[in-house]
Scaffold this motif. Structure first.
Motif, short mmCIF file in Angstrom:
data_model
loop_
_atom_site.label_atom_id
_atom_site.label_comp_id
_atom_site.label_asym_id
_atom_site.label_seq_id
_atom_site.Cartn_x
_atom_site.Cartn_y
_atom_site.Cartn_z
N ARG A 59 82.00 -5.77 -82.83
CA ARG A 59 83.35 -5.38 -83.23
C ARG A 59 84.11 -4.70 -82.10
NH1 ARG A 59 84.36 -5.48 -88.68
NH2 ARG A 59 85.97 -3.91 -88.45
N LEU A 60 83.41 -4.35 -81.03
CA LEU A 60 84.07 -3.73 -79.89
C LEU A 60 84.61 -4.79 -78.95
CD1 LEU A 60 81.64 -0.78 -79.02
CD2 LEU A 60 83.47 -0.89 -80.72
N ALA A 61 85.73 -4.49 -78.33
CA ALA A 61 86.37 -5.43 -77.41
C ALA A 61 86.30 -4.95 -75.97
CB ALA A 61 87.83 -5.65 -77.80
N LEU A 62 86.03 -3.66 -75.76
CA LEU A 62 86.04 -3.10 -74.41
C LEU A 62 84.73 -2.40 -74.12
CD1 LEU A 62 88.51 -2.42 -72.14
CD2 LEU A 62 87.63 -0.16 -72.71
N PHE A 63 84.20 -2.63 -72.92
CA PHE A 63 82.93 -2.04 -72.51
C PHE A 63 83.06 -1.47 -71.10
CE2 PHE A 63 82.09 -5.20 -75.68
CZ PHE A 63 81.15 -4.60 -76.50
N TYR A 64 82.48 -0.28 -70.89
CA TYR A 64 82.45 0.36 -69.58
C TYR A 64 81.17 -0.07 -68.87
CZ TYR A 64 86.30 3.13 -71.35
OH TYR A 64 87.53 3.52 -71.87
N VAL A 65 81.33 -0.96 -67.91
CA VAL A 65 80.18 -1.60 -67.28
C VAL A 65 79.31 -0.58 -66.55
CG1 VAL A 65 79.49 -3.35 -65.57
CG2 VAL A 65 81.44 -3.77 -67.09
N SER A 66 79.92 0.45 -66.00
CA SER A 66 79.14 1.44 -65.24
C SER A 66 78.22 2.26 -66.13
CB SER A 66 80.09 2.37 -64.49
OG SER A 66 81.01 2.98 -65.37
N LEU A 67 78.38 2.17 -67.46
CA LEU A 67 77.48 2.86 -68.39
C LEU A 67 76.38 1.95 -68.91
CD1 LEU A 67 80.07 4.88 -70.54
CD2 LEU A 67 78.70 5.69 -68.62
N LEU A 68 76.36 0.72 -68.43
CA LEU A 68 75.41 -0.27 -68.92
C LEU A 68 74.40 -0.64 -67.84
CD1 LEU A 68 77.97 -2.67 -70.65
CD2 LEU A 68 76.48 -1.02 -71.79
N PRO A 69 73.20 -1.07 -68.22
CA PRO A 69 72.20 -1.51 -67.23
C PRO A 69 72.51 -2.93 -66.77
CG PRO A 69 71.28 -1.72 -69.41
CD PRO A 69 72.64 -1.09 -69.60
N ALA A 70 73.68 -3.09 -66.14
CA ALA A 70 74.13 -4.40 -65.71
C ALA A 70 73.84 -4.60 -64.23
CB ALA A 70 75.63 -4.56 -65.97
N ASP A 71 73.57 -5.84 -63.88
CA ASP A 71 73.29 -6.19 -62.50
C ASP A 71 74.51 -5.95 -61.63
OD1 ASP A 71 71.86 -7.11 -60.38
OD2 ASP A 71 71.60 -9.16 -61.12
N SER A 72 74.31 -5.53 -60.41
CA SER A 72 75.42 -5.43 -59.46
C SER A 72 75.82 -6.83 -59.02
CB SER A 72 75.00 -4.62 -58.23
OG SER A 72 75.99 -4.70 -57.23
N CYS A 73 77.11 -7.02 -58.84
CA CYS A 73 77.59 -8.32 -58.41
C CYS A 73 77.65 -8.41 -56.88
CB CYS A 73 78.96 -8.60 -59.00
SG CYS A 73 78.94 -8.58 -60.82
N ILE A 74 77.19 -7.38 -56.21
CA ILE A 74 77.11 -7.37 -54.74
C ILE A 74 75.64 -7.52 -54.38
CG2 ILE A 74 77.56 -6.06 -52.63
CD1 ILE A 74 79.74 -4.58 -54.21
N GLU A 75 75.31 -8.58 -53.68
CA GLU A 75 73.92 -8.93 -53.42
C GLU A 75 73.13 -7.78 -52.82
OE1 GLU A 75 70.67 -11.20 -53.81
OE2 GLU A 75 72.68 -11.86 -54.41
N GLU A 76 73.73 -7.06 -51.88
CA GLU A 76 73.02 -5.99 -51.18
C GLU A 76 72.76 -4.78 -52.06
OE1 GLU A 76 75.78 -7.43 -50.16
OE2 GLU A 76 75.02 -8.72 -48.53
N GLN A 77 73.44 -4.71 -53.23
CA GLN A 77 73.30 -3.53 -54.08
C GLN A 77 72.60 -3.85 -55.41
OE1 GLN A 77 77.17 -1.75 -54.59
NE2 GLN A 77 77.58 -1.68 -52.40
N LYS A 78 71.97 -4.99 -55.50
CA LYS A 78 71.35 -5.37 -56.76
C LYS A 78 70.18 -4.45 -57.09
CE LYS A 78 72.59 -10.25 -57.01
NZ LYS A 78 73.33 -10.08 -58.27
N PRO A 79 70.19 -3.82 -58.28
CA PRO A 79 69.07 -2.95 -58.67
C PRO A 79 67.89 -3.77 -59.16
CG PRO A 79 70.68 -3.05 -60.43
CD PRO A 79 71.25 -3.87 -59.30
N PRO A 80 66.72 -3.18 -59.23
CA PRO A 80 65.56 -3.91 -59.76
C PRO A 80 65.67 -4.07 -61.26
CG PRO A 80 64.99 -1.63 -59.35
CD PRO A 80 66.38 -1.81 -58.81
N PRO A 81 64.91 -4.98 -61.85
CA PRO A 81 64.91 -5.13 -63.31
C PRO A 81 64.41 -3.86 -63.99
CG PRO A 81 63.87 -7.02 -62.25
CD PRO A 81 64.05 -5.97 -61.19
#
Length: 290
Positions: A59-81
């Motif tokens: 039911r939510l339409a907006l999400f704050y990506v920096s609060l989620l365990p989401a992959d970085s879209c910058i190759e050099e900054q990708k966190p581990p699983p």
């Protein structure tokens, strides 16, 4: 959200780097059933305290990506699983082609990274939402406050002129204040009595005759609302507030914060005070005392 975005996730459970990733994320959102769900902490951060569960995250339409365990879209900054991703998303369904097609017809996925300090993912409905019950146009006399986002105004349009030929700007000379309805932002505004339309075509058709203008009708939505005795007009997710604070203020609104005299709120269902701070690129409650 009431504070600056924290550093990127230290580990990753999913990717949001493409529109296809975003759609799969939204389709797999679960229901947060209890405080054991990782979404309980996320919602507490967004709304400034514990929220009553269960909450259907779809039911939510907006999400704050920096609060989620989401992959970085910058190759050099990708966190581990992450070692434990339980509860963030429902299990992947191999038969989801039709669901993804339906989602594509229902939402436009916006990544609001470049324009804001807070990384946001917004699923904008393509049509007026079913829960509002719009079919063409409808009048809203009251109701609860609306959860919104607001971005800095776009560059002023040269064809947006008032009756005296002066440039119309948000907050002054009758332009109103522009928002988007977006459940999940954690920031609320009370629009007051408003006229709601299911499409811009319908809004143009009903508003143009009374405005006496042939172009830039959307610049005059707020004036049309006032002439009709309304405090706001809503077209799908767009919300234009036309109260005195947004129509005839002392200064034009140049940032994402609305005029100080326009009340906004935070908390679950908008029950807590909110003060917006400039510099975040989106409406926020960063100036609120906790």
């Amino acid at each position: 959200r009431d504070e600056a975005a924290p550093p990127s996730a230290s580990c990753s459970c999913f990717s949001l780097c493409s529109e296809a990733d975003a759609r799969r994320f939204h389709l797999r959102l679960p229901v947060a059933e209890s405080a054991a769900s990782p979404w309980a902490a996320y919602l507490g951060n967004v709304y400034g305290g514990a929220v009553p569960l269960p909450v259907d995250l779809k039911r939510l339409a907006l999400f704050y990506v920096s609060l989620l365990p989401a992959d970085s879209c910058i190759e050099e900054q990708k966190p581990p699983p992450c070692r434990d991703c339980a509860g963030w998303l429902e299990a992947e369904d191999p038969v989801r082609v039709y669901d993804e097609w339906q989602h594509e017809q229902a939402f436009v996925a916006h990544s609001l990274y470049p324009r804001t300090r807070m990384q946001m993912l917004w699923f904008e409905p393509m049509q007026a939402t079913m829960q509002t019950g719009w079919f063409a146009s409808a009048s809203r006399r009251g109701g609860p406050p609306l959860e919104v986002i607001r971005l800095p105004p776009m560059p002023a349009r040269t064809d947006c002129l008032d009756g005296d030929g002066a440039q119309m700007l948000e907050g002054v000379r009758g332009a109103g204040c522009w928002f988007y309805e977006a459940a999940g932002s954690g920031v609320f505004v009370q629009p007051g009595p408003r006229q709601a339309y299911s499409s811009r075509v319908m809004a143009y058709r009903e508003m143009r005759p009374g405005l006496g203008v042939s172009q830039a009708v959307d610049c005059h939505f707020a004036n049309a609302a006032r002439r009709g005795g309304w405090h706001a007009v809503q077209i799908k997710s767009e919300l234009v507030i036309a109260n005195d604070a947004c129509m005839h203020g002392a200064h034009a609104v140049s940032g994402a914060c609305p005029p100080p005299s326009l009340p906004i709120s935070s908390g679950w269902q908008g029950g807590a005070p909110c003060r917006c701070a400039d510099g975040f690129g989106t409406i926020n409650c960063a100036a609120s005392a906790r």
